[in-house]
Design a protein around this motif. Structure first.
Motif, PDB file in Angstrom:
ATOM      1  N   THR A  83       0.826  -1.204   0.000  1.00 12.17           N
ATOM      2  CA  THR A  83       0.000   0.000   0.000  1.00 12.17           C
ATOM      3  C   THR A  83       0.859   1.251   0.000  1.00 12.17           C
ATOM      4  O   THR A  83       0.559   2.235  -0.686  1.00 12.17           O
ATOM      5  N   GLU A  84       1.936   1.232   0.761  1.00 14.80           N
ATOM      6  CA  GLU A  84       2.918   2.313   0.731  1.00 14.80           C
ATOM      7  C   GLU A  84       4.287   1.675   0.635  1.00 14.80           C
ATOM      8  O   GLU A  84       4.639   0.811   1.444  1.00 14.80           O
ATOM      9  N   GLN A  85       5.060   2.089  -0.368  1.00 15.34           N
ATOM     10  CA  GLN A  85       6.304   1.402  -0.656  1.00 15.34           C
ATOM     11  C   GLN A  85       7.323   2.381  -1.223  1.00 15.34           C
ATOM     12  O   GLN A  85       6.978   3.281  -1.989  1.00 15.34           O
ATOM     13  N   VAL A  86       8.574   2.201  -0.823  1.00 12.58           N
ATOM     14  CA  VAL A  86       9.681   2.949  -1.405  1.00 12.58           C
ATOM     15  C   VAL A  86      10.543   1.968  -2.180  1.00 12.58           C
ATOM     16  O   VAL A  86      11.067   1.008  -1.609  1.00 12.58           O
ATOM     17  N   LEU A  87      10.656   2.201  -3.489  1.00 15.57           N
ATOM     18  CA  LEU A  87      11.435   1.320  -4.359  1.00 15.57           C
ATOM     19  C   LEU A  87      12.750   1.997  -4.712  1.00 15.57           C
ATOM     20  O   LEU A  87      12.782   3.187  -5.041  1.00 15.57           O
ATOM     21  N   ALA A  88      13.838   1.241  -4.645  1.00 14.43           N
ATOM     22  CA  ALA A  88      15.165   1.755  -4.966  1.00 14.43           C
ATOM     23  C   ALA A  88      15.656   1.085  -6.244  1.00 14.43           C
ATOM     24  O   ALA A  88      15.689  -0.154  -6.340  1.00 14.43           O
ATOM     25  N   LEU A  89      16.042   1.892  -7.239  1.00 15.59           N
ATOM     26  CA  LEU A  89      16.508   1.391  -8.521  1.00 15.59           C
ATOM     27  C   LEU A  89      17.767   2.153  -8.909  1.00 15.59           C
ATOM     28  O   LEU A  89      18.074   3.207  -8.344  1.00 15.59           O
ATOM     29  N   THR A  90      18.508   1.625  -9.881  1.00 17.27           N
ATOM     30  CA  THR A  90      19.710   2.311 -10.347  1.00 17.27           C
ATOM     31  C   THR A  90      19.753   2.331 -11.869  1.00 17.27           C
ATOM     32  O   THR A  90      19.187   1.452 -12.542  1.00 17.27           O
ATOM     33  N   LEU A  91      20.439   3.357 -12.395  1.00 13.14           N
ATOM     34  CA  LEU A  91      20.614   3.508 -13.836  1.00 13.14           C
ATOM     35  C   LEU A  91      22.024   3.995 -14.090  1.00 13.14           C
ATOM     36  O   LEU A  91      22.486   4.940 -13.448  1.00 13.14           O
ATOM     37  N   LYS A  92      22.710   3.352 -15.047  1.00 12.94           N
ATOM     38  CA  LYS A  92      24.060   3.762 -15.389  1.00 12.94           C
ATOM     39  C   LYS A  92      24.005   4.965 -16.320  1.00 12.94           C
ATOM     40  O   LYS A  92      23.307   4.960 -17.333  1.00 12.94           O
ATOM     41  N   ALA A  93      24.721   6.029 -15.974  1.00 13.61           N
ATOM     42  CA  ALA A  93      24.692   7.252 -16.774  1.00 13.61           C
ATOM     43  C   ALA A  93      25.721   7.179 -17.890  1.00 13.61           C
ATOM     44  O   ALA A  93      26.816   6.612 -17.715  1.00 13.61           O
ATOM     45  N   ASP A  94      25.372   7.756 -19.032  1.00 12.96           N
ATOM     46  CA  ASP A  94      26.329   7.820 -20.147  1.00 12.96           C
ATOM     47  C   ASP A  94      26.876   9.225 -20.357  1.00 12.96           C
ATOM     48  O   ASP A  94      27.632   9.473 -21.302  1.00 12.96           O
TER      49      ASP A  94
END
Length: 494
Positions: free
Chosen positions: A450-461
């Motif tokens: 119902t309430e969630q914090v998602l952590a993701l990553t992205l490689k920058a170019d």
């Protein structure tokens, strides 16, 4: 309604027709002081003051001593030519402007010259004295006005609203008590928005400003629903919502006035001019509804766009693709939404109902200046589901720099962009990210709580990109539309 708030609160000074600021109040342009004695019981005193040219609104605040002795001083106003109103003893503050005024007072031009306050004295005891002070504030043509002199709510939060709706002051209609189709009064629009839990609305009747007077009267009653001054600038080559000013704005685009002129005027007023439903078809069924300017103009003048209209949502005429073309040009344009409601009685959740879609704005407080400032910055997402509680709050960090939706972030090549997505009431849906309009499959994830914090990553170019989030159903239907975070942009939004 649930609000996600931070612990600090920012105070602000309302620039036009405003008088309240807790820590550093604006200075009045004129201060009038005087004494009323018992000899003036049952008399009227005229107190003159001069108004310079270039004023679009004035606000008067009035205070006096002697209340404990039952002294009463009533208040009214004359301009250089006529009577402008009488509030007696029921108001200590009022505003008059060209297009609207506090109830008890008349809107109209703010003429330069000598104005007069009328002080009526229905009661002061023999031998008593009363000291009065009238503070007068002038508003010049800065484009940002309000119907209340203080925030309706303090503190940073996600505030929900509808930025596109029509009433009896243009082509809004509904059923009367006896079932006849009639022009729909402004009150019904405000009532429906309040009942649906909205925090703010903008009534945007076509080209007129007559509805502003009704909103000024209603604002004290709807003290949990902020009215944002607005109107729909309706031309033969496209429609655009103007947010901020209440004074007349010339909508006549023709041989000598161009679409570019409209945006330049809005810039000078420090107003927002947002292109409406640009992918809508234009023809006899909807004259000028699509965006086809009669001549090319600088796209950098466009800062805000209605990417989701209640009549289209994500259907064949949805304007998200039009908005993304601007993003692909390297421009920073905030996406907003609006129901385009023309009947306040449409049931909640139905097509074009008030609050479908909602524009959800992260602002310092619930006030016109704070909301418009946050929209300019792009701290916005659009809720197509007309919920009361869904939240899409995304931020990214790289090398200890942080950016929210609408902000720019420097992301050097080979650095890692950390993405944090705070989601509320989105369980069972999918969070996804689009990089320059293309889904990033590694950044698509299920929302399970119902309430969630998602952590993701992205490689920058190290290159220039726009990265935006949205929330969709498992079948891919859009539910929440987020604004981009701009990677490696050096251009200012302004």
């Amino acid at each position: 309604m649930k609000k996600i708030r931070s612990v600090s609160a920012l105070l602000f000074c309302l620039l036009a027709a405003s008088i309240a600021c807790a820590q550093s109040p604006p200075r009045p342009d004129i201060v009038l002081r005087g004494t009323i004695t018992g000899k003036q019981n049952h008399t009227y005193e005229m107190v003159p003051f001069d108004v310079p040219s270039g004023i679009v609104a004035l606000t008067v605040t009035f205070h006096y001593t002697g209340h404990e002795q039952r002294t009463t001083i009533d208040l009214g106003l004359f301009d250089p030519q006529r009577f402008r109103g009488w509030s007696g003893g029921n108001k200590s503050t009022f505003t008059v402007s060209e297009s609207n005024a506090t109830p008890s007072y008349l809107p109209g031009p703010i003429l330069p010259g000598t104005w007069k306050l009328i002080l009526g004295v229905p009661n002061i005891r023999p031998g008593a004295t009363s000291q009065y002070e009238a503070d007068i504030y002038f508003a010049r043509q800065d484009g940002e006005e309000s119907f209340t002199d203080q925030p309706l709510r303090n503190g940073p939060a996600w505030y929900r609203g509808d930025l596109h709706m029509h009433t009896a002051h243009s082509d809004g209609s509904c059923l009367s008590q006896s079932g006849r189709k009639v022009p729909c009064p402004v009150f019904l629009t405000a009532q429906a928005a309040s009942e649906r839990g909205l925090d703010f609305i903008a009534v945007t009747d076509h080209n007129t400003d007559s509805h502003e007077d009704a909103l000024r009267e209603l604002q004290p009653y709807f003290d949990q629903l902020l009215f944002v001054p607005g109107r729909e600038i309706t031309t033969f080559w496209g429609h655009a919502n103007l947010f901020g000013p209440t004074q007349f704005f010339d909508f006549r685009v023709g041989d000598t006035t161009t679409t570019r002129t409209l945006f330049e005027r809005a810039e000078k007023l420090h107003a927002i001019l947002s292109i409406n439903h640009p992918n809508a078809p234009t023809g006899e069924e909807c004259m000028g509804c699509g965006w086809t300017p009669q001549q090319q103009f600088d796209p950098r003048l466009v800062h805000v766009m209605e990417a989701v209209n209640g009549g289209d949502e994500d259907g064949p005429h949805a304007s998200i693709s039009f908005w993304e073309k601007y993003l692909d040009q390297g421009l920073r344009v905030t996406a907003i939404g609006g129901s385009d409601n023309h009947n306040a009685q449409i049931p909640a959740g139905k097509t074009n109902a008030i609050g479908r879609p909602e524009t959800v704005v992260y602002a310092d407080n619930l006030s016109v200046p704070s909301l418009l400032d946050a929209i300019r910055k792009g701290h916005v997402f659009v809720d197509l589901s007309a919920s009361r509680d869904r939240i899409l709050d995304v931020s990214v960090t790289d090398n200890q720099q942080m950016a929210k939706m609408g902000d720019a972030l420097a992301a050097p090549a080979n650095s890692t962009i950390a993405i944090s997505a705070h989601l509320v009431a989105c369980q069972g849906l999918l969070l996804r990210f689009l990089l320059d309009g293309q889904p990033v499959h590694a950044l698509q994830t299920n929302i399970q709580q119902t309430e969630q914090v998602l952590a993701l990553t992205l490689k920058a170019d190290g290159k220039k990109h726009w990265l935006r989030p949205d929330v969709v159903t498992p079948e891919g239907r859009l539910v929440l539309l987020g604004n981009p975070i701009y990677l490696n942009y050096t251009e200012s939004r302004e």
